[in-house]
Design an enzyme around this catalytic site. Structure first.
Site, PDB file in Angstrom:
ATOM      1  N   GLY A  12       0.269  -1.049 -16.001  1.00 35.08           N
ATOM      2  CA  GLY A  12      -0.490  -1.995 -15.164  1.00 35.08           C
ATOM      3  C   GLY A  12      -1.816  -2.329 -15.827  1.00 35.08           C
ATOM      4  O   GLY A  12      -2.818  -2.606 -15.155  1.00 35.08           O
ATOM      5  N   ASP A  54       8.427  -4.728 -18.376  1.00 37.31           N
ATOM      6  CA  ASP A  54       8.558  -4.199 -17.022  1.00 37.31           C
ATOM      7  C   ASP A  54       8.762  -2.685 -17.103  1.00 37.31           C
ATOM      8  O   ASP A  54       9.705  -2.225 -17.759  1.00 37.31           O
ATOM      9  CB  ASP A  54       9.773  -4.896 -16.382  1.00 37.31           C
ATOM     10  CG  ASP A  54       9.891  -4.611 -14.910  1.00 37.31           C
ATOM     11  OD1 ASP A  54       9.476  -3.519 -14.471  1.00 37.31           O
ATOM     12  OD2 ASP A  54      10.414  -5.485 -14.196  1.00 37.31           O
ATOM     13  N   TYR A 150       5.111  -0.080   0.652  1.00 35.52           N
ATOM     14  CA  TYR A 150       3.944   0.288  -0.159  1.00 35.52           C
ATOM     15  C   TYR A 150       3.480   1.704   0.186  1.00 35.52           C
ATOM     16  O   TYR A 150       3.313   2.545  -0.696  1.00 35.52           O
ATOM     17  CB  TYR A 150       2.822  -0.721   0.092  1.00 35.52           C
ATOM     18  CG  TYR A 150       1.602  -0.511  -0.789  1.00 35.52           C
ATOM     19  CD1 TYR A 150       1.599  -0.920  -2.112  1.00 35.52           C
ATOM     20  CD2 TYR A 150       0.446   0.093  -0.282  1.00 35.52           C
ATOM     21  CE1 TYR A 150       0.482  -0.741  -2.915  1.00 35.52           C
ATOM     22  CE2 TYR A 150      -0.676   0.274  -1.081  1.00 35.52           C
ATOM     23  CZ  TYR A 150      -0.652  -0.144  -2.398  1.00 35.52           C
ATOM     24  OH  TYR A 150      -1.760   0.046  -3.193  1.00 35.52           O
ATOM     25  N   ALA A 152       5.047   4.161   1.693  1.00 32.45           N
ATOM     26  CA  ALA A 152       6.034   5.192   1.338  1.00 32.45           C
ATOM     27  C   ALA A 152       6.043   5.430  -0.170  1.00 32.45           C
ATOM     28  O   ALA A 152       6.124   6.576  -0.633  1.00 32.45           O
ATOM     29  CB  ALA A 152       7.422   4.775   1.823  1.00 32.45           C
ATOM     30  N   LYS A 154       3.569   5.029  -2.257  1.00 29.79           N
ATOM     31  CA  LYS A 154       2.336   5.697  -2.683  1.00 29.79           C
ATOM     32  C   LYS A 154       2.310   7.146  -2.207  1.00 29.79           C
ATOM     33  O   LYS A 154       1.724   8.018  -2.863  1.00 29.79           O
ATOM     34  CB  LYS A 154       1.112   4.930  -2.157  1.00 29.79           C
ATOM     35  CG  LYS A 154       0.955   3.551  -2.780  1.00 29.79           C
ATOM     36  CD  LYS A 154       0.744   3.634  -4.283  1.00 29.79           C
ATOM     37  CE  LYS A 154       0.404   2.309  -4.910  1.00 29.79           C
ATOM     38  NZ  LYS A 154       0.206   2.397  -6.367  1.00 29.79           N
ATOM     39  N   ILE A 183     -10.560  -1.654  -2.671  1.00 30.44           N
ATOM     40  CA  ILE A 183     -11.155  -1.955  -3.975  1.00 30.44           C
ATOM     41  C   ILE A 183     -10.998  -3.450  -4.261  1.00 30.44           C
ATOM     42  O   ILE A 183      -9.868  -3.979  -4.186  1.00 30.44           O
ATOM     43  CB  ILE A 183     -10.464  -1.137  -5.104  1.00 30.44           C
ATOM     44  CG1 ILE A 183     -10.303   0.354  -4.708  1.00 30.44           C
ATOM     45  CG2 ILE A 183     -11.237  -1.289  -6.411  1.00 30.44           C
ATOM     46  CD1 ILE A 183     -11.573   1.139  -4.516  1.00 30.44           C
TER      47      ILE A 183
END
Ligand SMILES: NC(=O)c1ccc[n+]([C@@H]2O[C@H](COP(=O)([O-])OP(=O)(O)OC[C@H]3O[C@@H](n4cnc5c(N)ncnc54)[C@H](O)[C@@H]3O)[C@@H](O)[C@H]2O)c1
Length: 246
Positions: A12, A54, A150, A152, A154, A183
């Site tokens: 990322g 990816d 999201y 779950a 994380k 953020i």
């Protein structure tokens, strides 16, 4: 005594946090493999190489990591920063499209697991290692406006990080998670578009402001470095006090 050069992998890395973390690592003299599905928006930091791809593509990921590590001779650091939060599609499990659920879990959790799998052999070879997985405070709490895939994904990352910490401690490889709060990055571009919303959210944060990519890069720097050499298997919350509120 001159410090050993560190070799790092950042996923990322074209994103706001990932790029800030890559800049921080470069400033410390590290060589960095930056990975992302999108090209970086700025010039690469010194010592960095970028590959577009990816992280859920197993053969791409293994080949690129092995090639980079063979050339560098080792890997010391992994930062799992790639992630997606699809505001439009990620909803309550009551009505989420489970194809969306699968894709979010695949990127946010399986992608991080794959990056760990392919870097661990090289960390073992180095005789040390430190991983930081960027989770979220959403791993700890519920929301009426749910983004269940999201949250779950994380939360899964926290369990994975702890498990890796225990499995790899004997190899002097540490694994820790960072839980960012609100953020202000590209992922939250709705705050750039709606300044009032940004102000309202900032007011809910005890420290009175939104977090920055630098806040996360600083925390990552600490957890990767020898300053945290007795710390493994923890969750470091970086949220200006948001989750500590009554
Ligand atoms: N911004 C926040 O408020 C916040 C809060 C908590 C956690 N986080 C987490 O922090 C991390 C970084 O997010 P950010 O805020 O910098 O957002 P960002 O959107 O700027 O960065 C995420 C990066 O991940 C990349 N990515 C997505 N899918 C990928 C894939 N399959 N393979 C490779 N790269 C892929 C994207 O292209 C993007 O560059 C994410 O994991 C996010 O979930 C962000």
């Amino acid at each position: 005594m001159k410090e050993e050069k560190k070799i790092a992998v950042v996923t990322g890395a074209s994103g706001d946090m990932g790029f800030a973390i890559s800049l921080m690592l470069s400033a410390k003299g590290a060589n960095i493999l930056m990975l992302d599905v999108e090209p970086p928006k700025s010039n690469l930091p010194e010592g960095a190489q970028f590959f577009e791809g990816d992280i859920t593509d197993k053969s791409f990921l293994k080949e690129i990591i092995d090639r980079f590590a063979t050339h560098q001779g080792k890997i010391n650091y992994l930062v799992n920063c790639a992630g997606v939060l699809w505001f439009d599609k990620d909803r309550s499990l009551i009505d989420i499209d489970f194809n969306v659920w699968d894709k979010v879990l695949e990127i946010n959790l399986k992608g991080a697991a794959l990056a760990a799998r392919y870097t661990i052999p090289w960390m073992k070879l180095s005789g040390n290692g430190s991983m930081v997985h960027i989770s979220s405070i959403q791993a700890l709490r519920g929301d009426k406006k749910a983004q269940d895939a999201y949250g779950a994904s994380k939360a899964g990352l926290l369990a994975l990080s702890k498990s890796l910490a225990i499995q790899l401690a004997e190899y002097k490889i540490r694994s820790n998670a960072i839980l960012p709060g609100a953020i202000h990055t590209q992922m939250q571009k709705r705050w750039t578009q709606n300044k009032r919303l940004a102000k309202t959210i900032a007011k809910t944060v005890p420290l009175g402001r939104l977090g920055t990519k630098k806040d996360i890069a600083n925390a990552t720097s600490f957890l990767l470095s020898d300053s945290s050499s007795y710390i493994t298997g923890i969750e470091l919350i970086v949220d200006g006090g948001l989750t500590a509120r009554p």
